[in-house]
Design a protein around this motif. Structure first.
Motif, mmCIF file in Angstrom:
data_model
loop_
_atom_site.group_PDB
_atom_site.id
_atom_site.type_symbol
_atom_site.label_atom_id
_atom_site.label_comp_id
_atom_site.label_asym_id
_atom_site.label_seq_id
_atom_site.Cartn_x
_atom_site.Cartn_y
_atom_site.Cartn_z
ATOM 1 N N GLU A 137 0.826 -1.206 0.000
ATOM 2 C CA GLU A 137 0.000 0.000 0.000
ATOM 3 C C GLU A 137 0.860 1.256 0.000
ATOM 4 O O GLU A 137 0.581 2.222 -0.721
ATOM 5 C CB GLU A 137 -0.902 -0.018 1.242
ATOM 6 C CG GLU A 137 -1.737 1.236 1.435
ATOM 7 C CD GLU A 137 -2.438 1.252 2.783
ATOM 8 O OE1 GLU A 137 -2.938 2.322 3.166
ATOM 9 O OE2 GLU A 137 -2.459 0.191 3.451
ATOM 10 N N LEU A 138 1.922 1.260 0.799
ATOM 11 C CA LEU A 138 2.776 2.434 0.934
ATOM 12 C C LEU A 138 3.797 2.548 -0.199
ATOM 13 O O LEU A 138 4.273 3.639 -0.506
ATOM 14 C CB LEU A 138 3.510 2.391 2.278
ATOM 15 C CG LEU A 138 2.650 2.400 3.540
ATOM 16 C CD1 LEU A 138 3.533 2.228 4.774
ATOM 17 C CD2 LEU A 138 1.839 3.690 3.636
ATOM 18 N N GLY A 139 4.169 1.402 -0.780
ATOM 19 C CA GLY A 139 5.205 1.411 -1.812
ATOM 20 C C GLY A 139 6.599 1.542 -1.244
ATOM 21 O O GLY A 139 7.540 1.913 -1.943
ATOM 22 N N ILE A 140 6.751 1.223 0.054
ATOM 23 C CA ILE A 140 8.036 1.318 0.745
ATOM 24 C C ILE A 140 8.352 -0.046 1.369
ATOM 25 O O ILE A 140 7.490 -0.673 1.993
ATOM 26 C CB ILE A 140 7.988 2.383 1.868
ATOM 27 C CG1 ILE A 140 7.665 3.755 1.294
ATOM 28 C CG2 ILE A 140 9.323 2.421 2.624
ATOM 29 C CD1 ILE A 140 8.777 4.392 0.510
ATOM 30 N N TYR A 141 9.602 -0.487 1.212
ATOM 31 C CA TYR A 141 10.014 -1.794 1.734
ATOM 32 C C TYR A 141 11.341 -1.635 2.493
ATOM 33 O O TYR A 141 12.186 -0.837 2.107
ATOM 34 C CB TYR A 141 10.206 -2.797 0.602
ATOM 35 C CG TYR A 141 8.958 -3.035 -0.221
ATOM 36 C CD1 TYR A 141 8.153 -4.147 0.001
ATOM 37 C CD2 TYR A 141 8.589 -2.138 -1.228
ATOM 38 C CE1 TYR A 141 7.006 -4.365 -0.757
ATOM 39 C CE2 TYR A 141 7.442 -2.348 -1.986
ATOM 40 C CZ TYR A 141 6.663 -3.453 -1.744
ATOM 41 O OH TYR A 141 5.519 -3.661 -2.491
ATOM 42 N N ILE A 142 11.505 -2.424 3.559
ATOM 43 C CA ILE A 142 12.750 -2.414 4.330
ATOM 44 C C ILE A 142 13.251 -3.838 4.472
ATOM 45 O O ILE A 142 12.518 -4.738 4.904
ATOM 46 C CB ILE A 142 12.562 -1.795 5.728
ATOM 47 C CG1 ILE A 142 12.101 -0.342 5.611
ATOM 48 C CG2 ILE A 142 13.869 -1.863 6.527
ATOM 49 C CD1 ILE A 142 11.825 0.336 6.941
ATOM 50 N N ALA A 143 14.503 -4.052 4.087
ATOM 51 C CA ALA A 143 15.135 -5.361 4.221
ATOM 52 C C ALA A 143 16.318 -5.254 5.178
ATOM 53 O O ALA A 143 16.883 -4.176 5.375
ATOM 54 C CB ALA A 143 15.607 -5.869 2.855
ATOM 55 N N THR A 198 19.156 -10.064 4.097
ATOM 56 C CA THR A 198 18.858 -8.964 3.180
ATOM 57 C C THR A 198 18.725 -9.415 1.730
ATOM 58 O O THR A 198 17.749 -9.050 1.055
ATOM 59 C CB THR A 198 19.921 -7.852 3.288
ATOM 60 O OG1 THR A 198 20.058 -7.461 4.657
ATOM 61 C CG2 THR A 198 19.523 -6.644 2.463
ATOM 62 N N PRO A 199 19.677 -10.188 1.176
ATOM 63 C CA PRO A 199 19.545 -10.591 -0.234
ATOM 64 C C PRO A 199 18.240 -11.324 -0.539
ATOM 65 O O PRO A 199 17.568 -11.012 -1.533
ATOM 66 C CB PRO A 199 20.762 -11.493 -0.453
ATOM 67 C CG PRO A 199 21.764 -11.012 0.542
ATOM 68 C CD PRO A 199 20.958 -10.646 1.749
ATOM 69 N N SER A 200 17.873 -12.293 0.307
ATOM 70 C CA SER A 200 16.638 -13.047 0.049
ATOM 71 C C SER A 200 15.409 -12.153 0.186
ATOM 72 O O SER A 200 14.443 -12.288 -0.585
ATOM 73 C CB SER A 200 16.535 -14.242 1.005
ATOM 74 O OG SER A 200 16.519 -13.816 2.361
ATOM 75 N N GLU A 201 15.446 -11.217 1.127
ATOM 76 C CA GLU A 201 14.330 -10.286 1.286
ATOM 77 C C GLU A 201 14.199 -9.380 0.072
ATOM 78 O O GLU A 201 13.087 -9.093 -0.397
ATOM 79 C CB GLU A 201 14.518 -9.444 2.546
ATOM 80 C CG GLU A 201 14.328 -10.206 3.843
ATOM 81 C CD GLU A 201 14.481 -9.303 5.059
ATOM 82 O OE1 GLU A 201 13.593 -9.347 5.918
ATOM 83 O OE2 GLU A 201 15.472 -8.567 5.141
ATOM 84 N N LEU A 202 15.332 -8.914 -0.451
ATOM 85 C CA LEU A 202 15.305 -8.032 -1.620
ATOM 86 C C LEU A 202 14.789 -8.758 -2.853
ATOM 87 O O LEU A 202 14.079 -8.167 -3.680
ATOM 88 C CB LEU A 202 16.702 -7.465 -1.880
ATOM 89 C CG LEU A 202 17.194 -6.433 -0.872
ATOM 90 C CD1 LEU A 202 18.635 -6.020 -1.174
ATOM 91 C CD2 LEU A 202 16.293 -5.196 -0.861
#
Length: 308
Positions: free
Chosen positions: A70-76, A86-90
């Protein structure tokens, strides 16, 4: 009064900025060390606590993750073992947004490798956070710890600010200035970086023979400055891999701080290219915190006239 730090409060801050200024502005602000520290103060953190970084990013991740689409923002990423995810989350974020996952992972790995290996300031990274929006703009906020001084240092990156990952890429570095350090991201270190790349393409046998001659000639470099066994193994690997540029060399497995230090010192002797430059840390903070503790300073009336 202590400012609430529940999910609703954190999410409200992000939502207001998104509504008024947009997704790219969120990323830009997070890459600004002054704004980030101010956000930490608003969320109730102490100015003098290394926990500002981990607490702010942990709180934001918990607040944003359920509403990322909804926000269009992601944090890994995160602290310790979570940074390794981090790599798998990205890659999962890329599947959701259609962004180039390989490029995001490369940016994440390279930013971490630069601050842990190309800059040797006495701080070992222990937290890595990668914030990205669905338009592909990203910020890295990561922190290192100096176990001797028990102080922390925070590194900020912004995708729109980067012309090169290996030449002055930061939007800011917060920490106590260390003076002269090994900083291969300095603009004036370009010749040393090129020298290191050239060395990595040379025959390992010939290069190790050259290094032995350097040590015998009693240059400023001593055998204790180099791990010859590791250096020889690394030279053999880099000769086989043939990295095209300094970025690719940094990303090679096994090229860590000690190896890079050795390569920089050898490059300095062979190519006459200096490797030690002024610490790029530029920022420190004086105000904020829920406890009311202010930066220690003498009131003006207690200072000598020559001091103000």
């Amino acid at each position: 009064m202590v400012v609430r730090t529940d999910v609703q409060t954190r999410n409200s801050i992000v939502e207001v900025i998104l509504a008024d200024y947009g997704k790219n502005e969120i990323i830009r602000r997070m890459s600004d060390p002054f704004w980030f520290q101010s956000l930490g103060a608003v969320m109730g953190m102490d100015w003098h606590s290394s926990g500002v970084t981990t607490s702010v990013m942990g709180a934001l991740k918990r607040a944003i993750d359920p509403h990322s689409r909804e926000l269009g923002i992601y944090i890994a990423g995160g602290k310790g073992k979570f940074s390794l995810e981090t790599p798998s989350e990205l890659l999962k974020i890329a599947e959701t947004t259609g962004l180039n996952g390989s490029e995001l992972v490369r940016a994440s790995k390279l930013s971490a490798k630069v601050d842990n290996t190309a800059i040797q300031d006495g701080y070992q990274l222990y937290t890595h956070n990668f914030m990205v929006n669905d338009e592909g703009n990203w910020a890295v906020i990561q922190q290192g710890m100096n176990v001797k001084s028990k102080t922390a240092r925070r590194y900020h990156w912004h995708s729109e600010n980067i012309k090169s990952f290996v030449e002055e890429p930061h939007t800011g570095i917060c920490g106590i200035h260390q003076g002269i350090i090994l900083d291969l991201t300095a603009k004036s270190a370009s010749q040393n970086r090129n020298g290191i790349l050239n060395i990595s393409h040379e025959s390992p046998e010939a290069m190790m023979k050259e290094v032995s001659l350097i040590l015998r000639a009693h240059h400023d470099i001593r055998a204790s400055d180099l791990n010859l066994k590791r250096l020889g193994a690394t030279l053999a690997m880099t000769r086989e891999m043939q990295p095209e540029n300094f970025e690719e060399l940094l990303l090679l497995k096994g090229v860590g701080p000690r190896t890079m230090q050795s390569l920089a010192l050898v490059s300095e002797v062979i190519h006459g290219a200096p490797a030690r430059f002024q610490d790029p840390a530029r920022f420190s903070f004086a105000h904020g915190g829920k406890t009311g503790i202010r930066f220690p300073f003498l009131p003006k009336y207690m200072m000598k006239r020559s001091e103000f």
